[in-house]
Design a protein around this motif. Structure first.
Motif, short mmCIF file in Angstrom:
data_model
loop_
_atom_site.label_atom_id
_atom_site.label_comp_id
_atom_site.label_asym_id
_atom_site.label_seq_id
_atom_site.Cartn_x
_atom_site.Cartn_y
_atom_site.Cartn_z
N TRP A 73 -0.83 -102.10 1.12
CA TRP A 73 -0.62 -102.01 2.46
C TRP A 73 0.04 -100.68 3.09
CZ3 TRP A 73 -1.47 -103.16 7.32
CH2 TRP A 73 -0.32 -103.16 8.21
N SER A 109 -5.24 -101.19 1.89
CA SER A 109 -5.30 -102.84 1.82
C SER A 109 -6.74 -103.34 1.34
CB SER A 109 -5.12 -103.42 3.17
OG SER A 109 -3.56 -102.80 3.22
N ASP A 119 -0.71 -107.81 1.48
CA ASP A 119 -2.29 -107.71 1.23
C ASP A 119 -2.83 -108.85 0.42
OD1 ASP A 119 -4.85 -106.49 1.61
OD2 ASP A 119 -4.56 -105.33 -0.28
N VAL A 126 -0.37 -109.89 5.87
CA VAL A 126 -1.05 -108.39 5.81
C VAL A 126 -0.17 -107.57 5.09
CG1 VAL A 126 -1.30 -106.50 7.50
CG2 VAL A 126 -1.88 -108.72 8.18
#
Length: 180
Positions: free
Chosen positions: A12, A17, A55, A52
């Protein structure tokens, strides 16, 4: 499991990612049940979405979010659910740089102000960290991470069931570092 989260975070932060396990077939597979590998207790800040930041895919994390990752009985129950009901072996308390809730609490405590609505509950939860850090925001975030980790490690339903660690997310770099 922490190693997997670290690797995902490096992807990330480095702009590579993969966004794994986010396709329709995986979603259908998870409809039958979940088995997350970790619980992440993090802040509600919109800049810090754990899936996020690490990832990972759908179903990999059980995420519990509150302002400045503060704990109360319902939040603690949600964290306990991961290891108890879903056998998640890891709990990560994730604090972050430039936390707005910590900044607001520090300001209110410094000025002796009372915030509106239920916001004084957040201030009260952060007051012990404020007292140990002279109201400096970034040290307060780290102190609060350590305090939250200690409380969760002492929890009888988590003790011996899950490893509880603390981590800090730097908004500037995208990197997460372990603090405990």
């Amino acid at each position: 499991m922490w190693a997997m989260l670290e690797q995902g975070n490096r992807r990330w932060a480095g702009g590579t990612s993969r966004r794994p396990r986010q396709d329709p077939a995986w979603r259908r597979r998870l409809a039958a049940g979940q088995s997350p590998q970790a619980v992440v207790l993090s802040c509600i800040d919109s800049r810090v979405p754990p899936e996020v930041v690490f990832d990972v895919g759908i179903g990999d994390l059980l995420v519990v979010r509150t302002a400045a990752h503060t704990l109360d009985a319902l939040v603690t129950a949600a964290v306990q659910y991961g290891p108890q009901a879903l056998r998640a072996p890891l709990v990560v308390v994730l604090g972050h740089q430039h936390c707005g809730a910590v900044t607001a609490a520090a300001r209110a405590l410094r000025r002796g102000e009372t915030l509106p609505g239920e916001l004084p509950r957040i201030v009260a939860a952060l007051e012990p960290a404020y007292a140990t850090c002279d109201g400096q925001v970034e040290p307060m975030v780290r102190a609060h991470i350590l305090r939250t980790v200690a409380r969760l490690r002492a929890d009888p339903l988590l003790y011996g069931t899950a490893t509880v660690i603390g981590a800090y997310y730097a908004l500037d770099t995208g990197l997460v570092s372990r603090v405990t």
